[in-house]
Design a protein around this motif. Structure first.
Motif, PDB file in Angstrom:
ATOM      1  N   THR A   1       0.842  -1.195   0.000  1.00 39.78           N
ATOM      2  CA  THR A   1       0.000   0.000   0.000  1.00 39.78           C
ATOM      3  C   THR A   1       0.878   1.247   0.000  1.00 39.78           C
ATOM      4  OG1 THR A   1      -0.100  -0.059   2.398  1.00 39.78           O
ATOM      5  CG2 THR A   1      -1.877  -1.167   1.196  1.00 39.78           C
ATOM      6  N   ALA A   2       0.368   2.259  -0.611  1.00 37.13           N
ATOM      7  CA  ALA A   2       1.057   3.554  -0.624  1.00 37.13           C
ATOM      8  C   ALA A   2       0.312   4.487   0.332  1.00 37.13           C
ATOM      9  CB  ALA A   2       1.075   4.130  -2.035  1.00 37.13           C
ATOM     10  N   ARG A   3       0.928   4.805   1.464  1.00 37.98           N
ATOM     11  CA  ARG A   3       0.289   5.711   2.416  1.00 37.98           C
ATOM     12  C   ARG A   3       0.466   7.143   1.952  1.00 37.98           C
ATOM     13  NH1 ARG A   3       1.950   6.672   7.063  1.00 37.98           N
ATOM     14  NH2 ARG A   3       4.017   5.672   7.038  1.00 37.98           N
ATOM     15  N   ALA A   4      -0.573   7.906   2.173  1.00 40.17           N
ATOM     16  CA  ALA A   4      -0.524   9.323   1.787  1.00 40.17           C
ATOM     17  C   ALA A   4       0.510  10.058   2.647  1.00 40.17           C
ATOM     18  CB  ALA A   4      -1.902   9.952   1.962  1.00 40.17           C
ATOM     19  N   PRO A   5       1.126  11.066   2.119  1.00 45.33           N
ATOM     20  CA  PRO A   5       2.099  11.851   2.898  1.00 45.33           C
ATOM     21  C   PRO A   5       1.457  12.445   4.147  1.00 45.33           C
ATOM     22  CG  PRO A   5       2.211  12.391   0.563  1.00 45.33           C
ATOM     23  CD  PRO A   5       0.976  11.568   0.743  1.00 45.33           C
TER      24      PRO A   5
ATOM     25  N   ARG B   1      -1.690  19.777  -2.868  1.00 45.83           N
ATOM     26  CA  ARG B   1      -1.954  18.345  -2.665  1.00 45.83           C
ATOM     27  C   ARG B   1      -0.720  17.542  -3.072  1.00 45.83           C
ATOM     28  NH1 ARG B   1      -6.242  16.932  -7.609  1.00 45.83           N
ATOM     29  NH2 ARG B   1      -4.753  17.209  -9.343  1.00 45.83           N
ATOM     30  N   VAL B   2      -0.475  16.423  -2.334  1.00 51.16           N
ATOM     31  CA  VAL B   2       0.680  15.551  -2.578  1.00 51.16           C
ATOM     32  C   VAL B   2       0.227  14.102  -2.396  1.00 51.16           C
ATOM     33  CG1 VAL B   2       3.055  14.975  -1.947  1.00 51.16           C
ATOM     34  CG2 VAL B   2       2.219  17.316  -1.637  1.00 51.16           C
ATOM     35  N   LYS B   3       0.660  13.240  -3.294  1.00 51.62           N
ATOM     36  CA  LYS B   3       0.376  11.804  -3.161  1.00 51.62           C
ATOM     37  C   LYS B   3       1.663  10.998  -3.307  1.00 51.62           C
ATOM     38  CE  LYS B   3      -0.875  11.051  -8.049  1.00 51.62           C
ATOM     39  NZ  LYS B   3      -1.936  10.595  -8.966  1.00 51.62           N
ATOM     40  N   THR B   4       1.631   9.770  -2.746  1.00 48.60           N
ATOM     41  CA  THR B   4       2.785   8.865  -2.746  1.00 48.60           C
ATOM     42  C   THR B   4       2.648   7.860  -3.885  1.00 48.60           C
ATOM     43  OG1 THR B   4       2.862   9.030  -0.343  1.00 48.60           O
ATOM     44  CG2 THR B   4       4.089   7.218  -1.339  1.00 48.60           C
TER      45      THR B   4
ATOM     46  N   GLU C   1      -0.481   3.966  -6.095  1.00 42.68           N
ATOM     47  CA  GLU C   1      -0.469   5.341  -5.600  1.00 42.68           C
ATOM     48  C   GLU C   1      -1.416   5.472  -4.423  1.00 42.68           C
ATOM     49  OE1 GLU C   1      -1.588   7.755  -8.890  1.00 42.68           O
ATOM     50  OE2 GLU C   1       0.405   7.725  -9.815  1.00 42.68           O
ATOM     51  N   SER C   2      -1.082   6.403  -3.558  1.00 45.86           N
ATOM     52  CA  SER C   2      -1.957   6.720  -2.438  1.00 45.86           C
ATOM     53  C   SER C   2      -2.971   7.764  -2.882  1.00 45.86           C
ATOM     54  CB  SER C   2      -1.138   7.257  -1.265  1.00 45.86           C
ATOM     55  OG  SER C   2      -0.653   8.563  -1.571  1.00 45.86           O
ATOM     56  N   GLY C   3      -3.889   8.038  -1.985  1.00 43.89           N
ATOM     57  CA  GLY C   3      -4.718   9.219  -2.193  1.00 43.89           C
ATOM     58  C   GLY C   3      -3.921  10.482  -1.865  1.00 43.89           C
ATOM     59  N   TYR C   4      -4.506  11.636  -2.158  1.00 44.83           N
ATOM     60  CA  TYR C   4      -3.813  12.907  -1.913  1.00 44.83           C
ATOM     61  C   TYR C   4      -3.927  13.318  -0.446  1.00 44.83           C
ATOM     62  CZ  TYR C   4      -3.084  14.027  -6.861  1.00 44.83           C
ATOM     63  OH  TYR C   4      -2.658  14.036  -8.168  1.00 44.83           O
ATOM     64  N   SER C   5      -2.835  13.893   0.057  1.00 45.71           N
ATOM     65  CA  SER C   5      -2.903  14.707   1.277  1.00 45.71           C
ATOM     66  C   SER C   5      -3.002  16.163   0.819  1.00 45.71           C
ATOM     67  CB  SER C   5      -1.651  14.514   2.132  1.00 45.71           C
ATOM     68  OG  SER C   5      -1.606  13.219   2.671  1.00 45.71           O
ATOM     69  N   THR C   6      -3.846  16.948   1.474  1.00 47.61           N
ATOM     70  CA  THR C   6      -4.055  18.345   1.041  1.00 47.61           C
ATOM     71  C   THR C   6      -3.785  19.294   2.204  1.00 47.61           C
ATOM     72  OG1 THR C   6      -6.408  18.282   1.582  1.00 47.61           O
ATOM     73  CG2 THR C   6      -5.783  17.655  -0.661  1.00 47.61           C
ATOM     74  N   GLN C   7      -3.411  20.529   1.846  1.00 49.52           N
ATOM     75  CA  GLN C   7      -3.197  21.583   2.829  1.00 49.52           C
ATOM     76  C   GLN C   7      -3.543  22.920   2.165  1.00 49.52           C
ATOM     77  OE1 GLN C   7      -3.461  22.739   5.737  1.00 49.52           O
ATOM     78  NE2 GLN C   7      -1.810  21.430   6.591  1.00 49.52           N
ATOM     79  N   THR C   8      -4.006  23.870   2.996  1.00 48.35           N
ATOM     80  CA  THR C   8      -4.379  25.198   2.471  1.00 48.35           C
ATOM     81  C   THR C   8      -3.519  26.268   3.120  1.00 48.35           C
ATOM     82  OG1 THR C   8      -6.082  25.434   4.155  1.00 48.35           O
ATOM     83  CG2 THR C   8      -6.759  24.502   2.024  1.00 48.35           C
ATOM     84  N   TRP C   9      -3.413  27.353   2.431  1.00 45.83           N
ATOM     85  CA  TRP C   9      -2.788  28.567   2.969  1.00 45.83           C
ATOM     86  C   TRP C   9      -3.841  29.656   3.039  1.00 45.83           C
ATOM     87  CZ3 TRP C   9       1.419  30.103   5.429  1.00 45.83           C
ATOM     88  CH2 TRP C   9       1.619  31.473   5.587  1.00 45.83           C
TER      89      TRP C   9
ATOM     90  N   ASP D   1       8.596   5.470  -3.481  1.00 47.93           N
ATOM     91  CA  ASP D   1       9.619   5.647  -4.517  1.00 47.93           C
ATOM     92  C   ASP D   1       9.639   7.080  -5.045  1.00 47.93           C
ATOM     93  OD1 ASP D   1      10.863   2.950  -5.067  1.00 47.93           O
ATOM     94  OD2 ASP D   1       8.738   2.437  -5.160  1.00 47.93           O
ATOM     95  N   ARG D   2       8.468   7.751  -5.054  1.00 46.22           N
ATOM     96  CA  ARG D   2       8.397   9.144  -5.519  1.00 46.22           C
ATOM     97  C   ARG D   2       7.071   9.743  -5.059  1.00 46.22           C
ATOM     98  NH1 ARG D   2       7.532   5.611  -9.242  1.00 46.22           N
ATOM     99  NH2 ARG D   2       9.772   5.417  -9.599  1.00 46.22           N
ATOM    100  N   TYR D   3       6.943  11.055  -5.251  1.00 49.85           N
ATOM    101  CA  TYR D   3       5.722  11.782  -4.889  1.00 49.85           C
ATOM    102  C   TYR D   3       5.309  12.640  -6.073  1.00 49.85           C
ATOM    103  CZ  TYR D   3       7.183  10.407  -0.217  1.00 49.85           C
ATOM    104  OH  TYR D   3       7.570   9.686   0.883  1.00 49.85           O
ATOM    105  N   HIS D   4       4.011  12.898  -6.141  1.00 49.86           N
ATOM    106  CA  HIS D   4       3.465  13.808  -7.153  1.00 49.86           C
ATOM    107  C   HIS D   4       2.689  14.901  -6.435  1.00 49.86           C
ATOM    108  CE1 HIS D   4       4.481  11.194 -10.580  1.00 49.86           C
ATOM    109  NE2 HIS D   4       4.216  10.185  -9.729  1.00 49.86           N
ATOM    110  N   ALA D   5       2.972  16.135  -6.813  1.00 49.95           N
ATOM    111  CA  ALA D   5       2.346  17.283  -6.129  1.00 49.95           C
ATOM    112  C   ALA D   5       1.766  18.259  -7.147  1.00 49.95           C
ATOM    113  CB  ALA D   5       3.382  17.976  -5.255  1.00 49.95           C
TER     114      ALA D   5
END
Length: 627
Positions: free
Chosen positions: A407-411, A472-475, A485-493, A431-435
């Motif tokens: 499984t790919a855990r979300a960041p 947003r960032v996913k593993t 791939e994991s689902g996305y982790s999200t953050q706002t500013w 192995d890598r991340y996509h943002a």
């Protein structure tokens, strides 16, 4: 009417004397007693002078004497010198004259020089008597009789029967068991039961007919008993059935079995080398089901044929020796199944299935390797494996191994700083991340790929801290020839701040009384988070890493706003105008919690807090702040 003198055939005076000499007990060892039952049953001379007598067997020799009876009934034999040693059961009288009267006799010697009592007769001898009567012709010798007809074993094999022969005074039966030495027996009737008859052995018999003169005729041809055929191709199958080829003469079969090891309490006991403890379970068909069969146990079984007459064959034996199950079963991310070799294996059987699809069964391989066709590394698989030995017996139970795609855990800990610096933490198998990032409700940027071996951060280009952003960032994890791939982790500013903390019980902690440090407002005793309020500025320092953060602004107008940050510490101004100092790296790895520190602008109230990363729950403790 002419008067004839009647002659009566009687034994001559010398015959008894010679028989006495022939039957005298020799000076022999006690072990000669074993030949007490051996003797001569007939002695004859033909009209050509050929003397014949019993053949006592291999290794015997015979001493033969033949003498002419001269005038005046004188016996012309020299008992000390005129005898002839022969190794066959015949002797030709020299200078034979059928008109003369002869005396002849025979004795024997065993291979180990024991004496065998002899037999004597005369040829053409008559003795006149004084009585004047009608002349009666000299009696002729009784004919030698042929062997009987229809010699046969009874269906059960024990008894031998034959047809009666006219004028027979009795019979001599000679029987052989397997390759044993022959045994002879005199019989007056027309049947004989062989003692201790073993129907699993072969037998042969011959029969001779004995005439009224106690002379045995020639032996019949061998009549053979063949035991019933033992079952062939006996085996114990994986379902617990014992099977064998049918036997034509079988009326039923007798089955015995034994279990070695396992847990079956019903196992019967016998040793395969001995028939002593074997069971004889009668069955009609060539099959028997072992009760409560345990496929993981070793078994042995035996079967014998029983005829309608009750004759039994020799036993057939078989064993079921379960081979060991393989160990070390593994499935690689490319669908290659491997295991450790089993010495007893001739081949292996592999069963496999994908997710909940149907089983693909009994794939036979002779090496310790099997590749699942069209393997899809992101799907679930299960594989079972069995050893098969040279008896075609399978190991039990099958060993199994499952493939579960990683499984790919979300960041986690995704953060955005006031300069647009985005950072996060990720799982160890990444192995890598996509943002991506975007302005609120805007269009997502193109994909930003970050290798897991590189620093886990990037900076939003053209960042404006007065605007609202979403990141947003996913593993991504490589698996075989594909990836998950994991689902996305999200953050706002602007970054949100948790306000669900509460005051706990009063802490026993006290600030230092050292006057030199009277400006230190919130030392975190025993840990690395130390905060000063000095010269109107706030300083927070990580004691272990030596990192300091400064702010030139007071916490007055910034609601839920990040004042400043580094890779280890952040300082926020909360909605209630309290400072929040966050240490990013957990200082308590045993329970995976990190330190937080709250204090107000006047530094009159200070709070020590811990945040548990797994749940987000906070523990808040009231502590004293230095004036």
């Amino acid at each position: 009417m002419a008067v004839r003198r009647r002659f009566v055939r009687v034994a001559p005076w010398w015959l008894a004397l010679f028989l006495l000499s022939l039957t005298a007990t020799p000076l022999t060892a006690d072990d000669c007693d074993q030949y007490d039952d051996v003797g001569f049953t007939f002695l004859e001379v033909s009209d050509t002078g050929l003397i014949t007598f019993d053949d006592l067997g291999e290794g015997y020799t015979y001493e033969v004497m033949a003498c002419e009876i001269g005038e005046g009934e004188a016996l012309g034999c020299d008992f000390e010198t005129e005898y002839y040693t022969v190794s066959t059961n015949s002797y030709q009288i020299a200078d034979w004259d059928a008109e003369k009267t002869y005396w002849y006799g025979v004795t024997g010697m065993t291979p180990d020089d024991c004496f065998i009592a002899g037999r004597a007769r005369d040829y053409n001898y008559t003795e006149p008597v004084a009585e004047e009567e009608d002349v009666i012709p000299t009696a002729t010798a009784l004919p030698v009789l042929s062997p009987p007809d229809n010699i046969a074993f009874a269906p059960g094999g024990t008894t031998v029967t034959w047809d009666a022969v006219t004028d027979a005074a009795g019979y001599i039966i000679e029987w052989f068991k397997g390759t044993d030495s022959p045994t002879s027996h005199e019989v007056t009737g027309t049947s004989y039961s062989i003692p201790n008859f073993d129907t699993t052995e072969s037998y042969a018999v011959t029969v001779k007919t004995v005439n009224g003169a106690n002379v045995a005729g020639p032996a019949s041809d061998n009549v053979v008993w063949t035991p019933p055929g033992a079952p062939k191709n006996l085996r114990i199958n994986d379902d617990g059935s014992v099977t064998w080829d049918p036997v034509e003469e079988a009326d039923q079969y007798k089955v015995g079995w034994n279990q070695q090891g396992g847990t079956q309490s019903q196992a019967q006991t016998f040793t395969i080398q001995s028939t002593t403890n074997m069971q004889d379970i009668p069955v009609v068909q060539p099959e028997y089901d072992i009760p409560d069969f345990d496929p993981g146990s070793d078994y042995s079984a035996n079967v014998r044929t029983v005829t309608e007459a009750g004759a039994e064959s020799a036993r057939s034996f078989t064993t079921r020796d379960v081979p060991p199950s393989p160990d070390g079963l593994k499935i690689s991310e490319f669908g290659v199944v491997t295991w450790n070799a089993v010495t007893e294996a001739t081949h292996y059987l592999v069963n496999w299935r994908k997710a909940d699809e149907a089983w693909n069964e009994d794939n036979q391989v002779t090496t310790e390797r099997f590749t699942i066709p069209a393997f899809d590394a992101v799907e679930d698989y299960i594989v079972t494996l069995r050893t098969v030995n040279n008896q075609d017996i399978e190991s039990y139970p099958p060993v199994a191994e499952a493939w579960r795609p990683p499984t790919a855990r979300a960041p986690s800990q995704l953060k955005i700083t006031s300069v647009g610096f985005v950072s996060w933490s990720g799982p160890s198998n990444a192995d890598r991340y996509h943002a991506n990032w975007r302005l609120k409700d805007g269009t997502w940027s193109s994909d930003i790929e970050v290798d897991a071996a590189d620093p886990l951060n990037f900076t939003i280009s053209g960042f404006d801290d007065t605007l609202e952003y979403e990141v947003r960032v996913k593993t991504e994890v490589d698996v075989g020839n594909t990836s998950v791939e994991s689902g996305y982790s999200t953050q706002t500013w602007p970054m949100p701040v948790m306000e669900n903390w509460h005051s706990g019980e009063s802490s026993d902690e006290r600030a230092s009384d050292d006057d030199e440090w009277n400006w230190r407002i919130a030392p975190h005793n025993g840990a690395s988070l130390i905060v000063w309020f000095r010269d109107g500025l706030l300083e927070a320092r990580s004691g272990e890493q030596g990192t300091s953060l400064f702010t030139g602004a007071r916490c007055t107008t910034f609601t839920n706003h990040l004042i400043t940050s580094s890779s280890t510490l952040e300082i926020w101004c909360t909605a209630s105008n309290h400072y929040l100092v966050v240490e990013l790296n957990p200082q308590h790895p045993a329970d995976n919690r990190r330190d937080l520190l709250y204090f107000d602008f006047s530094v009159s109230d200070c709070y020590r807090s811990y945040e548990y990363l797994a749940t987000g729950e906070q523990e808040v403790w009231l502590r004293l702040c230095r004036e």
